[in-house]
Design a protein around this motif. Structure first.
Motif, short mmCIF file in Angstrom:
data_model
loop_
_atom_site.label_atom_id
_atom_site.label_comp_id
_atom_site.label_asym_id
_atom_site.label_seq_id
_atom_site.Cartn_x
_atom_site.Cartn_y
_atom_site.Cartn_z
N UNK A 189 0.85 -1.19 0.00
CA UNK A 189 0.00 0.00 0.00
C UNK A 189 0.89 1.24 0.00
N UNK A 190 0.51 2.25 -0.79
CA UNK A 190 1.17 3.55 -0.77
C UNK A 190 0.27 4.55 -0.09
N UNK A 191 0.84 5.37 0.79
CA UNK A 191 0.09 6.39 1.50
C UNK A 191 0.53 7.76 1.01
N UNK A 192 -0.41 8.52 0.47
CA UNK A 192 -0.15 9.87 -0.03
C UNK A 192 -0.63 10.90 0.99
N UNK A 193 0.11 12.00 1.18
CA UNK A 193 -0.24 12.96 2.22
C UNK A 193 -1.33 13.95 1.84
N UNK A 194 -1.67 14.04 0.55
CA UNK A 194 -2.67 15.01 0.09
C UNK A 194 -3.36 14.47 -1.14
N UNK A 225 0.98 4.40 -10.27
CA UNK A 225 1.22 3.76 -8.98
C UNK A 225 -0.09 3.17 -8.47
N UNK A 226 -0.14 1.88 -8.17
CA UNK A 226 -1.38 1.25 -7.71
C UNK A 226 -1.56 1.34 -6.20
N UNK A 227 -2.76 1.06 -5.74
CA UNK A 227 -3.07 0.89 -4.31
C UNK A 227 -2.64 2.12 -3.50
N UNK A 228 -3.10 3.29 -3.91
CA UNK A 228 -2.76 4.54 -3.23
C UNK A 228 -3.91 4.95 -2.31
N UNK A 229 -3.57 5.22 -1.06
CA UNK A 229 -4.54 5.66 -0.06
C UNK A 229 -4.08 7.00 0.51
N UNK A 230 -5.02 7.73 1.08
CA UNK A 230 -4.71 9.03 1.66
C UNK A 230 -4.36 8.89 3.14
N UNK A 231 -3.25 9.48 3.53
CA UNK A 231 -2.87 9.55 4.95
C UNK A 231 -2.24 10.91 5.20
N UNK A 232 -2.94 11.82 5.89
CA UNK A 232 -2.41 13.17 6.13
C UNK A 232 -1.37 13.19 7.24
#
Length: 378
Positions: free
Chosen positions: A150-155, A167-174
Motif C-alpha cells: 500500500x502507498x500512502x499519499x499525504x494530500x 502507482x497502484x493501491x494509493x490511499x490518503x494519509x495526512x
C-alpha cells in the motif's frame, strides 16, 4: 506489532520526512508496538538517537554533493539483516528513494508486507536542480511504490499524481500537528518588538533554504512599506537569499518552543515552494492562529481554505504573492478572522489521531496478506 521504519532522514535532521518518521516511531511505541528505525548515519546522529523513542540503526552514508544537509545511504547488508533480526511483521518505508528502495527489496525477499509513504516530490526536484530527469524520477518512484502492499499519499494532489503515473493501491494519509506546542498563546510581544522595532507587519517564512523552495519570491514583499520579512531555516541557498531579500531578518534554524513563539508572533505566514506534497509548516502556522499565504499547488490545496483561513496564489508568481501580503497588511480584522479559522481547521489533527489512522492501514495490509496467503494455500 513489530515494525521496521526505513527512512531517508531522521533527527537530528530537520525536515518533513525526519519529523514524520519520528512522530510515527513515537506513536507506535506509545501504543505498545515494537518499532525500530533504520536511517542514514549523520555526524551528530548518536546524540539524537539516545533520545529516540525506539532503537535506531544507522547505515553508512555520504552527504549529497552541493547539499550536505541531505545524506545518501551507501549500499550494504545491514538493512536486510536488521529487518530479519527484528522479526519484522511490517516494513514502513518513509519517503523511499535510495535506502527505501533497498528496504523494499529486503521486505520482498523476506516476504514481509510493506507500506510506502510518499512524501517528497522527486520529479519536481529533478526539474528544479537539473532541468531534466523528471521521467526517470517517476520511473524510480513507480518501481518502489508499485512493489509495496500500500502507498500512502499525504494530500489529494499527491494521490492524483501517483495514480496518474501508474502507482497502484494509493490511499490518503495526512500529517498531524502539535496544536499544544503551536498555539496562538505563544505570541510574544517582546519578541515582536525585537524583530520589528518600528511596529512593522511581520511576514514569516519557515523551512529549508534551497532552490526548490523559491524563497527569492519574497523579494517584492521586502519592498512593501511597513513590512518586515523574517526567514527561519538554513540550507544551501542562504548566502544568495541574503543578497536577494534586502532588509529581511535571517534567524537560522529554530526548533521546539522557540520556533512556536516565532510562528505565533508573526502577522502573516508565507510559503513559497510549489513542490510540497503536504507542507507541514503551513499546518503549524494555522495551529498558531496565523493567516497563511501559499501556492495553489500540491499539499496547500488541502490545507488552506482560500478566503477563509488564508489565500492561495499562483505558484511562482512574485507579484501575486506581494499583492496577497499587501491585502492582508491593511486589514487586521481579516487577518484575525483567517487566523482563528485556521486554528479551528487543524485543531483535531493531532499526531495521535493521525497515528491511529496509520495503524489501521497497517492492520488492513496485514489482513490482506493473510487472506492472500490463505487463498494460495487453499
Amino acid at each position: 506489532m513489530r515494525v521496521v521504519i526505513v527512512t531517508e532522514s531522521f533527527p537530528p535532521d530537520i525536515n518533513g520526512v525526519a519529523h514524520c518518521a519520528l512522530q510515527t516511531a513515537r506513536h507506535l511505541a506509545a501504543r505498545g508496538h515494537d518499532p525500530l528505525v533504520v536511517a542514514p548515519a549523520t555526524p551528530t546522529g548518536r546524540e539524537a538517537d539516545a533520545a529516540a523513542p525506539c532503537p535506531v540503526v544507522r547505515v553508512p552514508s555520504l552527504p549529497l554533493p552541493g547539499y550536505p544537509q541531505v545524506r545518501v545511504a551507501l549500499p550494504g547488508r545491514r538493512l536486510a539483516q536488521t529487518v530479519a533480526a527484528h522479526r519484522a511483521e511490517l516494513v514502513h518505508l518513509a519517503s523511499p528513494f535510495v535506502l527505501g528502495m533497498r528496504g523494499m527489496a529486503a521486505a520482498t525477499r523476506l516476504r514481509v508486507p510493506a507500506v510506502a509513504v510518499y512524501q517528497t516530490d522527486l520529479a519536481g526536484y529533478a526539474r528544479t536542480y537539473v532541468g531534466a530527469g523528471e521521467g526517470a524520477a517517476w520511473r524510480r518512484i513507480r518501481t518502489v511504490h508499485a512493489a509495496a502492499d500500500r502507498t500512502l499519499a499525504p494530500s489529494t494532489a499527491a494521490q492524483r499524481d501517483l495514480e496518474a503515473h501508474g502507482v497502484p493501491r494509493v490511499w490518503l494519509w495526512p500529517r498531524g500537528v502539535d496544536a499544544v506546542r503551536f498555539r496562538p498563546e505563544r505570541r510574544c510581544e517582546l519578541l515582536r518588538a525585537d524583530l520589528a522595532p518600528r511596529g512593522e507587519l511581520l511576514v514569516g517564512y519557515v523551512g529549508r533554504l534551497a532552490p526548490e523552495k523559491n524563497v527569492e519570491l519574497l523579494a517584492r514583499v521586502c519592498g512593501l512599506d511597513g513590512v518586515r520579512v523574517v526567514v527561519v531555516g538554513d540550507g544551501p541557498s542562504e548566502a544568495s537569499l541574503r543578497g536577494a531579500l534586502p532588509g529581511a531578518l535571517f534567524l537560522g534554524r529554530r526548533t521546539g518552543d522557540e520556533l512556536a513563539r516565532i510562528f505565533a508572533s508573526l502577522d502573516v505566514f508565507v510559503h513559497t515552494g510549489p513542490h510540497e506534497t503536504f507542507c507541514q509548516t503551513v499546518q503549524e502556522a494555522m495551529a498558531s492562529g496565523v493567516p497563511v499565504i501559499a501556492p495553489a499547488a500540491g499539499g496547500p490545496l488541502d490545507l488552506v481554505a482560500h478566503g477563509r483561513t488564508g489565500l492561495l496564489v499562483r505558484p511562482c508568481d512574485a507579484e501575486a504573492l506581494r499583492d496577497a501580503v499587501w491585502a492582508l497588511a491593511g486589514d487586521p480584522g481579516l487577518r484575525a478572522s483567517y487566523g482563528s479559522a485556521g486554528r479551528a481547521r487543524v485543531s483535531g489533527r493531532s499526531w495521535e489521531a493521525v497515528g491511529d489512522l496509520l495503524v489501521e492501514h497497517y492492520v488492513d495490509v496485514l489482513h490482506a496478506r493473510s487472506a492472500g496467503a490463505g487463498a494460495v494455500a487453499a
